[in-house]
Design an enzyme around this catalytic site. Structure first.
Site, mmCIF file in Angstrom:
data_model
loop_
_atom_site.group_PDB
_atom_site.id
_atom_site.type_symbol
_atom_site.label_atom_id
_atom_site.label_comp_id
_atom_site.label_asym_id
_atom_site.label_seq_id
_atom_site.Cartn_x
_atom_site.Cartn_y
_atom_site.Cartn_z
ATOM 1 N N ASN A 7 0.879 -1.166 0.000
ATOM 2 C CA ASN A 7 0.000 0.000 0.000
ATOM 3 C C ASN A 7 0.918 1.217 0.000
ATOM 4 O O ASN A 7 1.410 1.644 1.046
ATOM 5 C CB ASN A 7 -0.891 -0.046 1.248
ATOM 6 N N ARG A 70 -2.536 -2.013 -3.470
ATOM 7 C CA ARG A 70 -3.769 -1.277 -3.232
ATOM 8 C C ARG A 70 -3.722 -0.032 -4.120
ATOM 9 O O ARG A 70 -2.786 0.775 -4.035
ATOM 10 C CB ARG A 70 -3.859 -0.842 -1.777
ATOM 11 N N HIS A 159 -13.111 2.611 -0.135
ATOM 12 C CA HIS A 159 -13.140 1.552 0.907
ATOM 13 C C HIS A 159 -13.815 0.278 0.411
ATOM 14 O O HIS A 159 -14.287 -0.531 1.215
ATOM 15 C CB HIS A 159 -13.922 2.015 2.171
ATOM 16 N N ARG A 220 -11.800 15.106 7.850
ATOM 17 C CA ARG A 220 -12.615 15.476 6.674
ATOM 18 C C ARG A 220 -14.053 15.761 7.083
ATOM 19 O O ARG A 220 -14.606 15.083 7.944
ATOM 20 C CB ARG A 220 -12.607 14.336 5.648
ATOM 21 N N GLU A 356 -8.052 -5.387 4.908
ATOM 22 C CA GLU A 356 -7.961 -5.058 3.486
ATOM 23 C C GLU A 356 -6.763 -5.742 2.824
ATOM 24 O O GLU A 356 -6.857 -6.207 1.705
ATOM 25 C CB GLU A 356 -7.873 -3.535 3.312
#
Ligand code: ADP
Length: 373
Positions: A7, A70, A159, A220, A356
């Site tokens: 990643n 990823r 996601h 965010r 993940e």
């Protein structure tokens, strides 16, 4: 199979090595490109290489069966993982404009790996892919249709790997085929998103054109009146920076880490109490909305850092939803059982650990097997 999962972010590189689906090594190299840190992704991968080789599973990168990357944005081109060849790499470069920071770093990870292990198959697994099943009515914004056609402005959702992984785990836990289940998944981490999943397909999700829309996150803002960024720009402020890095929990109470927000709230800090209320209210709005979209909900899944570890947030999110069939068992919820709903709850409420990287390894393996057929 021996699969390395990478990643590659703009300032960090996370890596995990899986040997026959078991984790054999892993870690993170941080501060890439910073003056005191690591020079670039090449240097970061070499640091990772030392750790990976010391596991004894592979003697050199060339012994790997594959590398799963990823990749944040797959646009409309990728609705599933892809074996990386020159045309896929070209497509990833074209997608940079949709997610400049993320995709550029992902591409760097891929190109660096190619240099270090030229013969090893590489696979891109996209955060957006799972949501490519959204219908037009779900992914189009109500703006002139030419804006979608010309610039690709639409809901993509993110996601995806996590939402699908926990939905599959939920089906296992419930002993029912995923195809027959309607599930709402809540990925509540630093970034947060909700997803409505009908028979294993994503039919709606809270993140949109970028990962800024939807739930309140660490820094965010999530949903807001779309005129607000224009208004901030008119005032001479940097709207992109404010809404991405200075908003969310941090903007409301000064902290983006939910553990600290909870601690402050418990000590009576009014800003933290309010931040928590705003966070939870937004989650509840999405539970309600997806309840309406799905018509019938079999399971509600909490996952990621906050979803997996905060009994308080789970409890507040389910408060008042009894009439809709969501009844939490407070004792189970506190004791972190995988099923945290009470017997009378018509919706099973579940806490499932997301993984993940493991899912990226599994998707990489599956694609390599297919390719060999
Ligand atoms: P990322 O999006 O960076 O992968 P994570 O899924 O690791 O994020 O989630 C990070 C969030 O989870 C942080 O806000 C952190 O405070 C929160 N978290 C972790 N453990 C707990 C806990 N025990 N209680 C409440 N929040 C927690």
């Amino acid at each position: 199979m021996k699969i390395l999962v990478l990643n590659a972010g703009s300032s960090s590189l996370k890596y995990r090595l899986f040997s026959n689906r078991e984790e054999a090594a892993g870690g993170v190299v941080e501060r890439i490109g910073e003056p005191e840190g690591v020079k670039d992704h090449m240097e970061a991968l070499k640091i990772a290489e030392r750790e990976i080789l010391s596991s004894g599973i592979v003697k050199r990168f060339g012994d790997l069966d594959g590398v799963g990357h990823r990749v944040v944005h797959g646009g409309e081109r990728f609705s599933r993982a892809a074996l990386i060849d020159s045309s896929v790499l070209e497509a990833l470069k074209e997608l940079v404009s949709l997610a400049p920071l993320h995709n550029r770093a992902n591409i760097e990870g891929i190109e660096t790996m190619k240099k270090l292990a030229p013969g090893v198959a590489q696979v891109a697994v996209f955060d957006t892919a799972f949501h490519q099943s959204l219908s037009e009515e779900a992914f189009l914004y109500a703006v002139p249709i030419e804006i979608y056609r010309e610039f690709g402005v639409r809901r993509y959702g993110f996601h995806g790997t996590s939402h699908l992984y926990v939905a599959k785990e939920a089906a296992k836990l419930l002993g029912a085929p995923l195809k027959e289940l309607n599930i709402i998944t809540l990925h509540l981490g630093n970034g947060a998103s909700a997803c409505a999943i009908e028979g294993g397909r994503s039919v709606d999700t809270s993140m949109g054109f970028t990962p800024l829309e939807g739930l309140v996150m660490g820094t965010r803002c999530g949903d807001l009146d779309p005129h607000i960024p224009l208004f901030l720009q008119e005032k001479g402020l940097d709207a992109a920076k404010i809404l991405n890095s200075e908003s969310g929990l941090k903007g409301l109470c000064g902290r983006n880490d939910m553990r600290e927000v909870e601690r402050m709230a418990q000590e009576g800090d009014e800003k933290a109490i309010l931040a928590l209320k705003i966070f939870v209210r937004r989650v509840k709005k999405y539970i309600g909305a997806y309840n309406a979209i799905l018509g019938r909900v079999d399971a509600l899944v909490f996952t990621a850092g906050i979803g997996e570890n905060s009994p308080l947030v789970r409890s507040l999110c389910c408060e008042g939803l009894e009439g809709l069939g969501f009844v939490l068992d407070e004792e189970r919820n506190r004791n972190l059982r995988s099923v945290v709903s009470s017997h009378e709850s018509s919706v099973k409420i579940l806490v499932i650990q997301t993984d993940e990287e493991l899912d990226i390894a599994l998707q990489t393996e599956a694609l390599l097997r297919e390719d060999r057929l």
